[in-house]
Design a protein around this motif. Structure first.
Motif, PDB file in Angstrom:
ATOM      1  N   GLU A  85       1.217   8.027  87.669  1.00 22.36           N
ATOM      2  CA  GLU A  85       2.428   7.493  88.314  1.00 22.36           C
ATOM      3  C   GLU A  85       2.505   7.980  89.770  1.00 22.36           C
TER       4      GLU A  85
ATOM      5  N   LEU B 166       2.897  11.121  73.032  1.00 19.60           N
ATOM      6  CA  LEU B 166       3.837  12.239  72.949  1.00 19.60           C
ATOM      7  C   LEU B 166       5.224  11.723  72.555  1.00 19.60           C
TER       8      LEU B 166
ATOM      9  N   ARG C  11      14.640   5.332  83.002  1.00 22.44           N
ATOM     10  CA  ARG C  11      15.130   6.725  82.960  1.00 22.44           C
ATOM     11  C   ARG C  11      15.962   6.963  81.698  1.00 22.44           C
TER      12      ARG C  11
ATOM     13  N   ALA D 179      -1.180  19.896  86.247  1.00 19.64           N
ATOM     14  CA  ALA D 179       0.046  19.279  85.720  1.00 19.64           C
ATOM     15  C   ALA D 179       1.186  19.459  86.722  1.00 19.64           C
TER      16      ALA D 179
ATOM     17  N   PRO E 218      -0.640   7.996  78.813  1.00 23.55           N
ATOM     18  CA  PRO E 218      -0.696   8.387  77.395  1.00 23.55           C
ATOM     19  C   PRO E 218       0.649   8.859  76.824  1.00 23.55           C
ATOM     20  N   GLU E 219       1.751   8.638  77.569  1.00 25.88           N
ATOM     21  CA  GLU E 219       3.041   9.176  77.130  1.00 25.88           C
ATOM     22  C   GLU E 219       3.383   8.799  75.695  1.00 25.88           C
TER      23      GLU E 219
ATOM     24  N   PRO F 205       6.298   6.259  80.092  1.00 23.05           N
ATOM     25  CA  PRO F 205       6.125   6.719  81.466  1.00 23.05           C
ATOM     26  C   PRO F 205       7.500   6.737  82.132  1.00 23.05           C
ATOM     27  N   GLY F 206       7.937   7.904  82.568  1.00 25.86           N
ATOM     28  CA  GLY F 206       9.327   8.041  83.003  1.00 25.86           C
ATOM     29  C   GLY F 206       9.478   8.232  84.501  1.00 25.86           C
TER      30      GLY F 206
ATOM     31  N   PRO G 204      -5.050  24.504  84.551  1.00 24.28           N
ATOM     32  CA  PRO G 204      -6.346  23.849  84.343  1.00 24.28           C
ATOM     33  C   PRO G 204      -6.372  22.359  84.687  1.00 24.28           C
TER      34      PRO G 204
ATOM     35  N   ASP H   2       4.208  18.390  83.392  1.00 27.54           N
ATOM     36  CA  ASP H   2       3.884  19.637  82.700  1.00 27.54           C
ATOM     37  C   ASP H   2       4.607  19.647  81.359  1.00 27.54           C
ATOM     38  N   ILE H   3       3.846  19.446  80.294  1.00 27.57           N
ATOM     39  CA  ILE H   3       4.470  19.287  78.971  1.00 27.57           C
ATOM     40  C   ILE H   3       5.194  20.571  78.557  1.00 27.57           C
TER      41      ILE H   3
END
Ligand code: 3H9
Length: 697
Positions: free
Chosen positions: A104, A127, A251, A25, A123-124, A131-132, A22, A63-64
């Motif tokens: 990113e 969670l 990282r 991701a 919005p990382e 941002p990685g 949807p 993709d979480i």
């Protein structure tokens, strides 16, 4: 390229299209497809590329669902470095919500064009991550340190226009995104515009104090959270290190976040919130009734807040009170609330006026003849509620949904006061209802599926997080709260103080300590409820003697300026009151309790495990559909720290065996009445299973 990424050539431009509903991701397939497309474009005749997405949004992030699983190549940071290294210009075309890894991806492209309705953000942090994939290194190079810290620490998306102002987007258009992006790419190619690589920019230096101030503010802004200090370190690295070293540090810290129980908890909450919206056993083809207008019975704090929730979503509201005076009072409170929202910058003056314009008042039920839904929000008097429902049954059109906002009463009995119990259910809002996100939707025995489905869909429209509860005293949230408050009072009288009990829970992460919550809600509420019960049904007097004495002394809580604490009339700042400590000690002596100090760990365990134990019973009885629903109730309605994942996830994280041992210890010390372990807890420990595993049964 593959099922989710397409590559076509349009004249001299390579068009890369992501189509992975949807939200597009960045699954392994999307990453692989992007990599293959970039490589294909590198060796064909195209002069520039455009990356855009089908569906409702540009890529909304990593993709979480893949988090916590083994890494699958290509890894996102490597992919994005290759995107950026492309010798041909790449333009990202943004619509919807370009978030996290999605934004990113856009930042690794050389130019960014966006629809004016698009939002971008990182919005990382929500969670428990950072941002990685270069976000902490690229954003400061484009927007500077201060704007980066705000964007990444808040996690809040910003509009495309704002993103353009701070240098994150190059061009904003209002329609035809793909056509505009293609034209932009052609123009860039034609003018031999530079292949702009963000990593080659340097970060403008700021004084150390910028970082120090932000770090100092985190204690308040992100109390107890582990990701925000790591974000600050990454952004600082962007300024002090080369891009490669900064990305390496990003990282490392990203991996630390990923392993951190806080991120595990927050990711659990992300999915729990979305799963809660689904009603088990309800098929997809259950229809939804049209709700265009709503009636509300009762213009008190609750009714007014509920009215605002609907009006804010563009739904018209008729507020019914018993007489003109009460109606005027109710509407005035609503006016004041809107004025407050405007003053605090939450709503523009014109938007507030539009919303307020949707609320009208009446003193007669005949005004409700045409509304699609009525919510009763009068005080907790079961007979009054039944009487109101009998009247609504006569006044409302067939098919109108009748809801009660009761916090405790039996919704089956209320439904039975009508000839249409299938149209009746509970909609339990939390105060202040226009602000609090939680909505407990109480499914009564005869509630029709389409009524339930309608209200679940409606909750999304009014921006609430809805959780279905079965009928029981207090439903999910307030039923569990009884044990939590009981233990708070017992800890107080057995050896604590209002300050020590509050501090234990606040420091653990709760938004407020339980004693302060009592003062805020009003101590008279519980007092009145107890007075209505015969003494033998009130339980252990140690759990309510002190608040009873306070109420009888006129100390009702914040509203009377005094409760467990004393409150400043202007600032509402609380101060400790030695009189209260004297009352606690006196009542303890009167009840024959020998006081001795209780440490914070025991206070927390007693209160939180009381929640967990009752939560287990609620699951066993089928009152809650799943453990995650209880977590959503507690995080959104009761100030439970999201980074602990709600009481049920917390129990899993601590280990159900450890929880059970502690509960058994409490049972040995305090007796069976309060501490008999829930059979489900014992069963899961016996079987060596977690609640998460039980959910998947
Ligand atoms: C990240 O990017 C890390 C990187 O920095 C570094 C990596 C190395 N993944 O919310 P909705 C599903 S961290 C998987 O109801 P809306 C969602 O579960 C990520 N699934 O829709 C739901 O599934 P279902 C940073 C996802 O229109 C369905 O999509 N990004 C993801 O109200 C619809 O979702 C974020 O944190 C995902 N990333 O809101 C953005 N996102 O239908 C998280 C959604 O089975 N997402 N799903 O229940 C959102 O904020 C909202 O979903 C969004 C749409 C605003 C996009």
């Amino acid at each position: 390229m593959n099922d989710v990424v397409n590559y076509v050539i349009d004249g001299n431009i390579g068009v890369i299209t992501v189509n992975s509903p949807p939200v597009n991701a960045l699954s392994q397939a999307v990453r692989q497809g992007l990599l293959d497309a970039i490589r294909a474009a590198a060796s064909d005749d195209t002069e520039a590329m455009v990356i855009h997405c089908e569906g409702r949004t540009f890529i909304a992030g990593a993709d979480i669902k893949e988090f916590g699983k083994p890494h699958a190549e290509p890894l996102l940071p490597d992919l994005l470095n290759e995107v950026e290294a492309s010798e041909k210009i790449i333009v990202a075309a943004l619509h919807g919500t370009a978030l996290g890894g999605g934004f990113e991806t856009a930042l690794s492209c050389h130019y960014r064009i966006a629809l004016d309705s698009a939002k971008v953000g990182l919005p990382e942090v929500k969670l428990g991550l950072l941002p990685g994939a270069g976000g902490t290194q690229r954003v400061p190079r484009l927007a500077g340190v201060e704007a980066s810290l705000e964007l990444i620490l808040s996690g809040a998306p910003i509009a495309a226009g704002r993103a353009a102002e701070i240098g994150l987007v190059d061009k904003v258009v209002s329609t035809d995104l793909l056509a505009e992006a293609l034209a932009y790419a052609r123009q860039l190619a034609k003018t031999r515009a530079p292949v702009r690589r963000t990593s080659e920019l340097t970060v403008e230096n700021v004084d150390d104090s910028v970082f120090d101030n932000v770090s100092a503010g985190l204690g308040k802004r992100a109390r107890g959270q582990t990701a925000p200090p790591r974000i600050v370190e990454c952004v600082r690295s962007a300024m002090t290190m080369s891009f490669e070293d900064g990305q390496k540090r990003e990282r490392e810290l990203f991996s630390e976040c990923m392993q951190d129980p806080q991120s595990v908890a927050l990711r659990h909450m992300f999915f729990a919130e979305r799963v809660a919206a689904k009603v088990a056993g309800l098929s997809d083809d259950v229809p939804i009734r049209d709700v265009k207008s709503v009636g509300i019975i009762g213009g008190g704090t609750m009714g007014g807040g509920i009215a605002m929730s609907f009006a804010n979503a563009g739904i018209s509201v008729t507020l019914v009170e018993i007489n003109n005076k009460a109606l005027r009072r109710g509407l005035t409170i609503i006016d004041q609330n809107y004025a407050g929202s405007v003053k605090r910058g939450k709503l523009s003056e014109s938007k507030a006026a539009d919303c307020r314009g949707l609320i009208s008042g009446a003193t007669d039920y005949s005004a409700l003849g045409d509304v699609d839904l009525v919510i009763e929000a009068v005080f907790e008097d079961p007979e009054l509620k039944k009487d109101i429902f009998a009247r609504l049954d006569k006044a409302c059109k067939p098919g109108a949904i009748l809801a009660t906002n009761t916090s405790y009463q039996d919704v089956n009995e209320i439904a039975a006061a009508t000839m249409r119990p299938q149209d009746v259910l509970g909609m339990h809002f939390f105060s202040p209802a226009h602000i609090m996100k939680l909505l407990e939707v109480v499914r009564a025995d005869k509630t029709a599926d389409d009524v339930l489905n309608t209200v679940m869909a409606l909750s999304k429209r009014i921006r609430k997080v809805a959780v279905v509860s079965g009928v029981c005293y207090g439903f999910i949230g307030n039923r569990m709260l009884q044990g939590y408050f009981r233990e708070a009072q017992l800890c107080l009288i057995e050896g604590g103080s209002p300050e020590s009990v509050d501090a234990a829970l606040y420091d653990w992460g709760m938004a407020m300590g339980p004693i302060s919550v009592g003062d805020l809600a009003g101590l008279d509420v519980g007092y009145k409820a107890r007075q209505a019960q015969p003494e033998e049904e009130r339980g252990d007097p140690a759990a309510y003697r002190v608040p009873d004495v306070l109420v009888e002394a006129g100390r009702l809580g914040q509203k009377s300026g005094k409760g467990f604490y004393t409150y400043d009339a202007d600032t509402r700042a609380r101060t400790s009151d030695p009189d209260v400590q004297a009352i606690i000690e006196r009542e303890a002596a009167a009840l024959g309790i020998e006081r001795s100090p209780i440490d914070a760990e025991e206070i927390v365990d007693r209160l939180i495990y009381a929640l967990v134990n009752e939560g287990m019973r609620i699951l066993e009885e089928g009152i809650a559909q799943r453990p995650g629903d209880i977590d959503v109730v507690y995080v959104y309605g009761y100030g439970f720290p999201a980074w602990r994942g709600g009481p049920m996830h917390y129990a899993d994280a601590v280990g159900l065996g450890n929880v059970l041992s502690r509960i058994e210890e409490f049972r040995n010390r305090f007796g069976d009445d309060n501490w008999a372990p829930a059979p489900l807890l014992e069963k899961l420990v016996r079987e060596g299973r977690t609640l998460a595993e039980w959910t998947e049964r």
